[in-house]
Design an enzyme around this catalytic site. Structure first.
Site, PDB file in Angstrom:
ATOM      1  N   ALA A 104      -4.780   7.461  -3.742  1.00 59.76           N
ATOM      2  CA  ALA A 104      -3.487   6.978  -4.230  1.00 59.76           C
ATOM      3  C   ALA A 104      -3.695   5.522  -4.631  1.00 59.76           C
ATOM      4  O   ALA A 104      -3.903   4.657  -3.780  1.00 59.76           O
ATOM      5  CB  ALA A 104      -2.446   7.107  -3.133  1.00 59.76           C
ATOM      6  N   SER A 108       0.834  -1.200   0.000  1.00 60.78           N
ATOM      7  CA  SER A 108       0.000   0.000   0.000  1.00 60.78           C
ATOM      8  C   SER A 108       0.867   1.247   0.000  1.00 60.78           C
ATOM      9  O   SER A 108       2.049   1.180  -0.347  1.00 60.78           O
ATOM     10  CB  SER A 108      -0.945  -0.021   1.206  1.00 60.78           C
ATOM     11  OG  SER A 108      -1.938   0.963   1.049  1.00 60.78           O
ATOM     12  N   ASN A 109       0.315   2.358   0.376  1.00 59.35           N
ATOM     13  CA  ASN A 109       1.053   3.626   0.373  1.00 59.35           C
ATOM     14  C   ASN A 109       0.623   4.455   1.580  1.00 59.35           C
ATOM     15  O   ASN A 109      -0.239   4.040   2.347  1.00 59.35           O
ATOM     16  CB  ASN A 109       0.782   4.371  -0.936  1.00 59.35           C
ATOM     17  CG  ASN A 109      -0.698   4.572  -1.130  1.00 59.35           C
ATOM     18  OD1 ASN A 109      -1.322   5.326  -0.407  1.00 59.35           O
ATOM     19  ND2 ASN A 109      -1.287   3.856  -2.080  1.00 59.35           N
ATOM     20  N   ARG A 110       1.210   5.629   1.714  1.00 58.23           N
ATOM     21  CA  ARG A 110       1.016   6.405   2.944  1.00 58.23           C
ATOM     22  C   ARG A 110      -0.192   7.350   2.909  1.00 58.23           C
ATOM     23  O   ARG A 110      -0.334   8.186   3.783  1.00 58.23           O
ATOM     24  CB  ARG A 110       2.248   7.278   3.187  1.00 58.23           C
ATOM     25  CG  ARG A 110       3.476   6.505   3.546  1.00 58.23           C
ATOM     26  CD  ARG A 110       4.661   7.443   3.496  1.00 58.23           C
ATOM     27  NE  ARG A 110       5.899   6.716   3.602  1.00 58.23           N
ATOM     28  CZ  ARG A 110       6.614   6.633   4.713  1.00 58.23           C
ATOM     29  NH1 ARG A 110       6.213   7.236   5.797  1.00 58.23           N
ATOM     30  NH2 ARG A 110       7.746   5.962   4.734  1.00 58.23           N
ATOM     31  N   SER A 111      -1.012   7.273   1.915  1.00 63.57           N
ATOM     32  CA  SER A 111      -2.125   8.227   1.828  1.00 63.57           C
ATOM     33  C   SER A 111      -3.065   8.082   3.036  1.00 63.57           C
ATOM     34  O   SER A 111      -3.471   6.983   3.383  1.00 63.57           O
ATOM     35  CB  SER A 111      -2.899   7.974   0.535  1.00 63.57           C
ATOM     36  OG  SER A 111      -4.017   8.805   0.512  1.00 63.57           O
TER      37      SER A 111
END
Ligand code: CTP
Length: 397
Positions: free
Chosen positions: A272, A205-208
């Site tokens: 994101a 995943s990502n930091r959004s």
């Protein structure tokens, strides 16, 4: 404000006397006003003062013995609820949903938009508990005004003084006009970050954080739009009045976009989206087996969802993408604008920790396919959301 119904809640602060003047201003501007007072407020100003001006019975704790549910009736009545002045005690209760008086109960039961105008001693204002409670109110979709710095009743100058009634009246006016200008627009917003499963316990995943998308949803709803928010793994509270659809992966998001985009006037693609997903989702937890094991993951590309919907765009539909960049900001944003066939790209410098993922503040550059370009100041994500909507609104016929 002609014909608008405003419920004013007066709570225990010396600034209660200024609420009398505000009431006069609102009535002069054509509003119909009803007043609810806490018992503490009645020690500063009498209900009779407000009753004489509003020409309506003022609700206090003395009304509990009346027949009927007066608090529910008053809660349903208003188009706007304004707490002025809002004491630290009232703010704390509103933040936790406590209903232990006529004022807190009516406020809790009221469905219409709310504005809280704090006024208190600077020590109370600066207390982390008060600040935490105000953050909670804002997250719950309640509008708040900051107190002014100036001469306090304690005899010295500090922050905590209630803004002047004229300033509050202007803010109230703005809240009413705000509700008009996106009416009839169907707005679809994506927020958060997609998760791509690797096995039953792991994902990519990502930091959004989803904060920007949620602020956009809140703002568009407050401007009268019909808002659907596709939320990818966000834990923030749902903005009031917004329809929420939860998704996990980019593929889930793709399905929802295919269904919802055709009935959308404006798409704000703030999520994101993972560009890649594991080529296989392993059904059992991947084991490391040996201490020095290596694991190579095979990833496959997710479709570019923004590009996909933008190519299906019908006349009148507006598609807005976001570009989270750490380098060559403008060049990358311009490339994405052209490549994805979006009408606007909102460029975000995520390399700067003050304004990037998960920060409360942001600074963006709004770039239009029509050559439009503007950079916002560093400010709260809710203020940025307002600016983005104001730019997009100019493209409506
Ligand atoms: N986006 C999308 N589908 C993807 C990737 C991104 O719809 N598979 C959308 C995002 O929601 C955002 C915009 O495209 O509105 C730009 O996303 P960003 O991650 O900045 O760009 P990428 O297209 O992933 O490009 P790059 O990896 O080169 O930065």
């Amino acid at each position: 404000m002609d014909g608008k119904k405003i419920t004013v809640y007066v709570t225990g602060s010396i600034a209660a006397y200024k609420a009398v003047y505000l009431l006069r201003l609102l009535i002069k501007a054509g509003a119909e006003v009803r007043v609810v007072m806490t018992t503490a407020a009645t020690r500063f100003v009498t209900p009779l003062t407000f009753q004489t001006l509003a020409q309506h019975h003022v609700l206090t704790d003395a009304d509990w013995d009346q027949t009927g549910v007066v608090h529910v009736e008053t809660a349903q009545w208003g188009d706007l609820n304004v707490v002025v002045p809002a004491s630290a005690d009232f703010i704390a209760k509103a933040a936790t949903g406590i209903a232990d008086s006529m004022a807190t109960t009516t406020f809790l039961a009221a469905p219409a938009p709310k504005l809280v105008v704090p006024a208190m001693n600077d020590g109370m204002w600066n207390n982390p508990a008060t600040q935490r409670n105000l953050t909670q109110l804002r997250q719950d979709g309640i509008h708040t005004l900051s107190p002014d710095s100036g001469f306090l009743a304690e005899g010295y100058a500090a922050k905590g003084r209630m803004p002047e009634p004229e300033v509050i009246a202007t803010e109230i006016e703005k809240l009413f006009t705000k509700e008009q200008d996106w009416q009839g627009k169907r707005v679809l917003i994506t927020a958060g970050g997609t998760r791509e499963d690797l096995d039953p316990v792991r994902y990519l995943s990502n930091r959004s954080s989803g904060k920007m998308g949620y602020e956009l949803a809140r703002a568009a709803q407050a401007h009268g739009a019909e808002v659907t928010l596709i939320s990818a793994n966000v834990t923030l509270p749902t903005p009031p009045g917004v329809k929420l659809v939860r998704v996990r992966t980019a593929q889930d998001l793709a399905i929802q976009l295919q269904t919802l985009f055709p009935q959308t006037d404006v798409l704000l693609m703030a999520a994101a989206v993972s560009d890649f997903r594991p080529a296989q989702v392993v059904p059992q937890k991947i084991k490391k087996i040996t201490e020095d094991a290596h694991l190579t993951l095979e990833l496959e590309a997710n479709p570019d969802l923004l590009k996909l919907v933008a190519t299906q765009k019908k006349p009148g539909q507006l598609v807005v993408g976001f570009a989270a960049e750490t380098e060559d900001l403008k060049q990358n944003a311009a490339r994405k604008l052209a490549n994805k066939k979006a009408d606007f790209i909102i460029l975000n410098d995520v390399g700067n920790p003050q304004i990037g993922f998960n920060a409360d503040d942001n600074q963006v550059t709004i770039i239009g396919a029509n050559g439009f370009e503007t950079q916002t100041p560093v400010e709260s994500k809710s203020a940025i959301a307002e600016r983005i909507l104001a730019v997009l609104k100019k493209t409506f016929n």
